[in-house]
Design an enzyme around this catalytic site. Structure first.
Site, PDB file in Angstrom:
ATOM      1  N   HIS A 180       0.847  -1.201   0.000  1.00  0.00           N
ATOM      2  CA  HIS A 180       0.000   0.000   0.000  1.00  0.00           C
ATOM      3  C   HIS A 180       0.884   1.253   0.000  1.00  0.00           C
ATOM      4  O   HIS A 180       0.629   2.200  -0.735  1.00  0.00           O
ATOM      5  CB  HIS A 180      -0.871   0.061   1.257  1.00  0.00           C
ATOM      6  CG  HIS A 180      -1.909  -1.011   1.368  1.00  0.00           C
ATOM      7  ND1 HIS A 180      -2.079  -1.777   2.504  1.00  0.00           N
ATOM      8  CD2 HIS A 180      -2.874  -1.429   0.509  1.00  0.00           C
ATOM      9  CE1 HIS A 180      -3.092  -2.605   2.339  1.00  0.00           C
ATOM     10  NE2 HIS A 180      -3.590  -2.429   1.134  1.00  0.00           N
ATOM     11  N   LYS A 221     -16.239  -7.021   7.000  1.00  0.00           N
ATOM     12  CA  LYS A 221     -15.215  -7.889   7.604  1.00  0.00           C
ATOM     13  C   LYS A 221     -14.934  -7.419   9.038  1.00  0.00           C
ATOM     14  O   LYS A 221     -14.967  -6.223   9.318  1.00  0.00           O
ATOM     15  CB  LYS A 221     -13.899  -7.795   6.810  1.00  0.00           C
ATOM     16  CG  LYS A 221     -13.981  -8.354   5.409  1.00  0.00           C
ATOM     17  CD  LYS A 221     -12.691  -8.049   4.652  1.00  0.00           C
ATOM     18  CE  LYS A 221     -12.942  -7.146   3.459  1.00  0.00           C
ATOM     19  NZ  LYS A 221     -11.769  -6.548   2.862  1.00  0.00           N
ATOM     20  N   SER A 263      -2.972  -7.617   3.307  1.00  0.00           N
ATOM     21  CA  SER A 263      -3.199  -7.428   4.752  1.00  0.00           C
ATOM     22  C   SER A 263      -3.624  -8.755   5.373  1.00  0.00           C
ATOM     23  O   SER A 263      -3.214  -9.097   6.487  1.00  0.00           O
ATOM     24  CB  SER A 263      -4.288  -6.380   4.989  1.00  0.00           C
ATOM     25  OG  SER A 263      -3.926  -5.157   4.432  1.00  0.00           O
ATOM     26  N   ARG A 303      -2.158  -6.290  -8.190  1.00  0.00           N
ATOM     27  CA  ARG A 303      -0.978  -7.120  -7.908  1.00  0.00           C
ATOM     28  C   ARG A 303      -0.818  -8.219  -8.933  1.00  0.00           C
ATOM     29  O   ARG A 303       0.257  -8.469  -9.446  1.00  0.00           O
ATOM     30  CB  ARG A 303      -1.100  -7.752  -6.512  1.00  0.00           C
ATOM     31  CG  ARG A 303      -0.944  -6.773  -5.379  1.00  0.00           C
ATOM     32  CD  ARG A 303      -1.424  -7.328  -4.089  1.00  0.00           C
ATOM     33  NE  ARG A 303      -2.834  -7.690  -4.183  1.00  0.00           N
ATOM     34  CZ  ARG A 303      -3.600  -8.049  -3.161  1.00  0.00           C
ATOM     35  NH1 ARG A 303      -3.087  -8.118  -1.963  1.00  0.00           N
ATOM     36  NH2 ARG A 303      -4.865  -8.344  -3.344  1.00  0.00           N
TER      37      ARG A 303
HETATM   38  O1  PNS Z   1      -9.147  -2.859   0.666  1.00  0.00           O
HETATM   39  P1  PNS Z   1     -10.286  -3.329  -0.170  1.00  0.00           P
HETATM   40  O2  PNS Z   1     -11.145  -4.289   0.606  1.00  0.00           O
HETATM   41  O3  PNS Z   1      -9.821  -3.908  -1.467  1.00  0.00           O
HETATM   42  O4  PNS Z   1     -11.202  -2.044  -0.520  1.00  0.00           O
HETATM   43  C1  PNS Z   1     -12.443  -2.174  -1.141  1.00  0.00           C
HETATM   44  C2  PNS Z   1     -13.141  -0.815  -1.265  1.00  0.00           C
HETATM   45  C3  PNS Z   1     -13.153  -0.073   0.044  1.00  0.00           C
HETATM   46  C4  PNS Z   1     -12.425   0.022  -2.302  1.00  0.00           C
HETATM   47  C5  PNS Z   1     -14.605  -1.112  -1.749  1.00  0.00           C
HETATM   48  O5  PNS Z   1     -15.167  -2.077  -0.936  1.00  0.00           O
HETATM   49  C6  PNS Z   1     -15.505   0.125  -1.743  1.00  0.00           C
HETATM   50  O6  PNS Z   1     -15.321   1.027  -2.511  1.00  0.00           O
HETATM   51  N1  PNS Z   1     -16.498   0.141  -0.828  1.00  0.00           N
HETATM   52  C7  PNS Z   1     -17.388   1.270  -0.662  1.00  0.00           C
HETATM   53  C8  PNS Z   1     -18.834   0.936  -1.058  1.00  0.00           C
HETATM   54  C9  PNS Z   1     -19.028   1.146  -2.537  1.00  0.00           C
HETATM   55  O7  PNS Z   1     -18.828   2.219  -3.080  1.00  0.00           O
HETATM   56  N2  PNS Z   1     -19.423   0.059  -3.206  1.00  0.00           N
HETATM   57  C10 PNS Z   1     -19.591   0.024  -4.633  1.00  0.00           C
HETATM   58  C11 PNS Z   1     -18.249  -0.146  -5.310  1.00  0.00           C
HETATM   59  S1  PNS Z   1     -18.445  -0.762  -6.881  1.00  0.00           S
END
Ligand code: PNS
Length: 172
Positions: free
Chosen positions: A23, A47, A134, A96
């Site tokens: 990150h 989670k 993570s 990745r």
């Molecule tokens: O670290 P992660 O779990 O890969 O992050 C995922 C994240 C936070 C980018 C994604 O879950 C997100 O954007 N959540 C917010 C809710 C949202 O906007 N959902 C629609 C996305 S298509």
């Protein structure tokens, strides 16, 4: 489409539970590409996190301190709404491996549908960090493996403080 703003603000969203060197590499590179980079932690994550949002904000602030154009924030609800509220026009995500691609593509296309004026930009993870997540860092640490070099030293020390919780979760 609106023209390019004079100051491009990008959001780098994620759970960051905890932030890894992968990150951090993206933060460093993103800080060189955009006028402002906002690292934003998702609050309403389904989670069960190891670190609270407040702890993650603190950890992120510690490690992004050297980058004057990087800020830390958190958000609830839709990412694109948070980006719009912060006047951001870019969402930054790291890829990745090919296995990340499908999920990332789906999210990028959905986000584009919701707000076409916000662009998702993907950066390839540094190959030195492309195996780090993570989730794996927590698993390896909980099983007694060495995580030095995978997370910033300040995060490693907080993981040591959190060892009892990590152990408890494994025993379940
Ligand atoms: O670290 P992660 O779990 O890969 O992050 C995922 C994240 C936070 C980018 C994604 O879950 C997100 O954007 N959540 C917010 C809710 C949202 O906007 N959902 C629609 C996305 S298509």
């Amino acid at each position: 489409m609106p023209p390019k703003p004079p100051n491009v603000i990008a959001i780098y969203p994620g759970s960051f539970d905890p932030i890894t060197n992968g990150h951090l590499d993206l933060v460093q590179r993103g800080a060189r590409m955009f006028d402002t980079l906002v690292v934003s932690i998702l609050r309403n994550d389904s989670k069960l996190p190891l670190f609270s949002v407040e702890e993650r904000v603190d950890m992120l602030r510690e490690v992004v301190h050297p980058y004057s154009n990087v800020e830390v924030d958190s958000f609830d609800g839709l990412l694109v709404d948070h980006a719009a509220a912060r006047s951001a026009t870019v969402l930054l995500r790291g890829i990745r491996a090919i296995s990340d691609y499908e999920y990332e593509l789906q999210m990028a296309l959905m986000n584009r549908r919701l707000r076409p004026e916000i662009e998702t930009v993907f950066m390839m993870a540094n190959e030195a960090y492309s195996f780090i997540s993570s989730r794996l860092v927590k698993e390896v640490f909980g099983l007694g493996g060495n995580i030095s070099g995978l997370v910033p030293p300040s995060v490693e020390s907080r993981m040591h403080d959190r060892m009892p919780t990590i152990k408890q979760r494994e025993d379940r």
